[in-house]
Design a protein around this motif. Structure first.
Motif, short mmCIF file in Angstrom:
data_model
loop_
_atom_site.label_atom_id
_atom_site.label_comp_id
_atom_site.label_asym_id
_atom_site.label_seq_id
_atom_site.Cartn_x
_atom_site.Cartn_y
_atom_site.Cartn_z
N SER A 1 -4.41 -0.17 6.54
CA SER A 1 -4.09 1.06 5.82
C SER A 1 -3.41 2.07 6.75
CB SER A 1 -5.36 1.68 5.23
OG SER A 1 -5.96 0.77 4.35
N ILE B 1 -8.61 4.05 1.23
CA ILE B 1 -9.40 3.64 2.41
C ILE B 1 -10.88 3.90 2.14
CG2 ILE B 1 -9.86 4.12 4.87
CD1 ILE B 1 -6.89 4.81 5.20
N ILE C 1 0.86 -1.20 0.00
CA ILE C 1 0.00 0.00 0.00
C ILE C 1 0.89 1.25 0.00
CG2 ILE C 1 -1.79 1.30 1.25
CD1 ILE C 1 -2.58 -1.43 2.59
N VAL D 1 -4.48 -3.32 -0.12
CA VAL D 1 -5.63 -3.18 0.79
C VAL D 1 -6.50 -4.44 0.68
CG1 VAL D 1 -7.63 -1.78 1.42
CG2 VAL D 1 -5.60 -0.68 0.44
N ILE E 1 -3.50 7.10 -0.19
CA ILE E 1 -3.89 6.03 0.76
C ILE E 1 -5.28 6.35 1.35
CG2 ILE E 1 -3.29 4.84 2.92
CD1 ILE E 1 -0.35 5.33 2.26
#
Lengths: 185, 523
Positions: free
Chosen positions: B359, B161, B109, B321, B157
């Motif tokens: 994450s 999410i 990630i 993820v 990121i």
């Protein structure tokens, strides 16, 4: 930037294109899918790991040996060859019959040669019984075979039973599958 | 073996709609993205020997790929490496493999989000008149810290999410399209590059005069392995793949060889067009930099490679993820971690806890790595540790499973096997498996020897996970070092039936029947 062409560069570019193209082409051509019934049928035959072939040294029973070898070739099956000596009831079961025994051993040796040509393992059984059919069934049970391949007489002598007595007993009493190979008359 | 059994959870069958091309692209979108990151990183250390380093790591990778191909076609379930380790070596080692892979998913990630932002920064000089390097600052003990790039990465990121919590499904179709365009673009760069820009004399010159020191060579070769990480994706998607046992060996094999060819071609091409120092300076966007210099297509290929790089790296980051979620789900099903991890959000029906936790770990890794002089280098450091540890365990499991589970049909077997008699059965001892294991173990050794951050952060992560594992297993009344009793045979039959691999199903049943017959005879 000015173009800069080299022979080696062209070769590498071609090699790259051909290898990637070839790999993708191969990937996109998988073997066809097998249906459940087809798979079952295929592996039912593949399950024959020990095949019994009775022989009497005549051409139709030797063809049965060849047939058994081809049936067992893919899965490297063991081929159990048996010659049943039918002992008349007037004699004890272990009475020596040298002439017939020699004939039986010769038949088994010929059968062994066929099996070995297919690079399979032959198991030889000389069996004594009052009825050939009973002897075959006993060998089948003793050796826990998966199938019996029976080459039978090509001529029908007009008796009520089309198979003959031996085949009839084997069909009724065999502990496993039975495949009959009858040549045309 | 312990008598405790794992609590049964309701199993939801995944729909099988991934085709052969989809399966390949699923992997390519992940592994194919690696070269966008690794090219600059490896060039910076392997210098004039970059092609050799890629080729050497590639050979080890081919063996890893062959091992994965054998295992994922034999066990077409969505667990990947840790599942194979669990089956081969038991629960504890399955946990170790799982923790190594979880580390890789979190790094995945962070690393790919950083690289994705790096490719977007290719356009910065054209838009703002200055490159991303100009934003770097130094404070206290920290040098060359780039807060702008760090913020861009954190934004990506954050976006991931949100996207994953809301449950926008990654479309296999979209993956296929982007993957295909990328394949075409990368292929065009290589073909046009070799045809119109490649100078063999420059490659020879760099090889002769810029050969790296032994330390840099080892460091570079251990980093090169990250250009091949991602084979897991194909295994992870196995449960959604049509006819997995037939399709996966093909797609895995082709993925292995295409990625290998791409990696070696890119490094050979790169060293024949530009000095390695240029790639080291453009660690954030090496492929776009290379594409930009090619005659005829450079003007378009440079920006196109930057856009494609940013996109495919974004997808790859998303794989991290999704992979973490899938892996924790799989591990919890086998009692390795708590089922708490896969509880779903009441509104969005997504595994929100896993998404947020892993994450956020990636966020921490990103921030910490940006405090070092090269964030990509630091993240690559740890990525290599997790990957090599996981791969080593997969090789050991492959060898063990040949002996402990010879009944499961293997549609594909690693080549070069020694026939051994084992408990009355002929078993193929995988010689290449042993060589591959030694190769990966060597790279793991190189990682520990040369990666100052990886050798501390990697084992620390595994120890941290171990503390959790001990706590959970004790709490659940399960053994720590022993395995729970698993009914692998029923599970294998279930898997092959649901995969419609009837051919293999019949083979498996036949092998079990023969085994039972033999056991009966012995009794």
């Amino acid at each position: 930037m000015q173009p800069h062409v080299t022979f080696l560069g062209a070769v590498l570019a071609s090699l790259f294109a051909i290898s990637i193209g070839g790999l993708l082409w191969w990937m996109l051509h998988p073997p066809a899918q097998i249906q459940p019934a087809v798979a079952k049928a295929r592996y039912a035959v593949g399950a024959f790991k020990r095949i019994l072939v009775p022989t009497s040294g005549v051409p139709y029973s030797e063809k049965g040996i060849e047939l058994a070898c081809r049936l067992g070739a893919e899965q490297k099956a063991e081929i159990v060859l048996t010659y049943v000596l039918e002992i008349p009831r007037t004699l004890p079961l272990n009475a020596p019959i040298p002439e017939v025994e020699t004939q039986a051993n010769e038949a088994l040796e010929r059968g062994k040669e066929i099996v070995e040509l297919h690079h399979l393992v032959p198991i030889l059984r000389l069996e004594r019984a009052r009825e050939a059919g009973e002897g075959i069934v006993k060998v089948a049970k003793d050796n826990e075979v998966d199938v019996i391949v029976l080459g039978i007489h090509p001529t029908w002598h007009g008796s009520q039973n089309i198979w003959g007595k031996t085949t009839d007993i084997v069909l009724r009493k065999a502990p496993c599958e039975v495949i009959i190979d009858k040549l045309p008359e | 073996m312990a008598s405790a059994t794992v609590p049964k959870h309701g199993k939801t069958e995944l729909r099988r709609d991934v085709s052969i091309w989809g399966s390949y692209m699923w992997g390519y979108a992940d592994v194919g993205a690696d070269i966008y990151v690794a090219l600059g990183l490896v060039m910076a250390y392997a210098q004039g020997a970059a092609s050799l380093v890629f080729a050497l790591a590639g050979i080890v990778y081919i063996m890893i790929g062959l091992a994965y191909t054998e295992l994922s076609s034999a066990y077409p379930v969505a667990g990947g490496g840790p599942y194979f380790t669990l089956r081969g070596l038991g629960d504890f080692w399955g946990f170790v493999g799982g923790s190594a892979l979880l580390l890789d998913y979190t790094i995945d990630i962070a690393l790919f989000a950083t690289a994705s932002a790096g490719y977007l920064n290719f356009f910065m000089p054209y838009i703002f008149g200055q490159g991303i390097e100009s934003f770097a600052i130094s404070f206290g003990p920290f040098h060359n810290v780039n807060p702008v790039w760090c913020l861009e990465t954190l934004f990506i990121i954050g976006l991931l999410i949100l996207v994953n919590i809301k449950g926008i499904k990654e479309s296999s179709f979209l993956n296929s399209i982007i993957g295909a365009v990328d394949l075409l673009a990368e292929g065009s760069i290589i073909i046009f590059g070799f045809l119109f820009a490649w100078k063999p004399e420059l490659l020879a010159h760099q090889w002769n005069t810029q050969f790296p020191s032994l330390h840099n060579f080892m460091y570079g070769s251990s980093l090169a392995i990250i250009s091949f990480v991602g084979l897991e994706s194909i295994s992870q998607a196995a449960q959604e793949t049509k006819r997995p046992a037939s399709v996966i060996p093909r797609t895995s094999l082709i993925l292995i060889f295409t990625v290998f060819i791409f990696a070696v071609s890119f490094s050979t091409l790169g060293l024949g067009i530009l000095p390695w120092q240029t790639f080291a300076e453009h660690m954030g966007d090496p492929v776009a930099t290379l594409a930009h210099t090619i005659p005829y297509i450079g003007l378009i290929a440079g920006p196109l490679a930057a856009i494609l790089g940013a996109t495919i790296l974004f997808i790859s980051s998303n794989t991290g993820v999704m992979g973490a979620s899938r892996l924790t789900y799989s591990l919890s099903q086998f009692g390795i971690i708590s089922p708490w991890f896969h509880s779903v959000h009441p509104k969005f029906h997504t595994p929100v806890r896993t998404i947020v936790i892993f994450s956020m770990i990636a966020v921490i890794q990103t921030v910490l790595s940006f405090l070092t002089s090269s964030a990509i280098d630091t993240l690559g450091n740890m990525y290599a540790f997790g990957a090599t540890l996981g791969y080593t365990l997969v090789f050991i499991s492959l060898i063990k499973l040949r002996f402990s589970d010879p009944y499961t049909p293997r549609p594909y077997k690693m080549p070069v096997n020694l026939k051994l008699d084992y408990k009355g059965r002929k078993v193929g001892f995988p010689v290449l498996g042993v060589i591959g294991m030694l190769g990966v173990a060597t790279i793991l050794f190189e990682v520990v020897l040369t990666h100052t951050i990886g050798r501390i952060a990697g084992p620390s992560w595994v120890i941290l996970c171990f503390v959790y594992y001990v706590w959970y297993r004790k709490k659940a009344g399960l053994p720590v070092f022993k395995s729970i009793k698993h009914d692998w045979e029923s599970e294998q039959i279930e898997v092959l039936t649901s995969a419609e691999e009837y051919n293999l199903l019949e083979q498996y049943k036949l092998a079990l029947a023969e085994r039972d017959k033999k056991r009966k005879e012995i009794k």
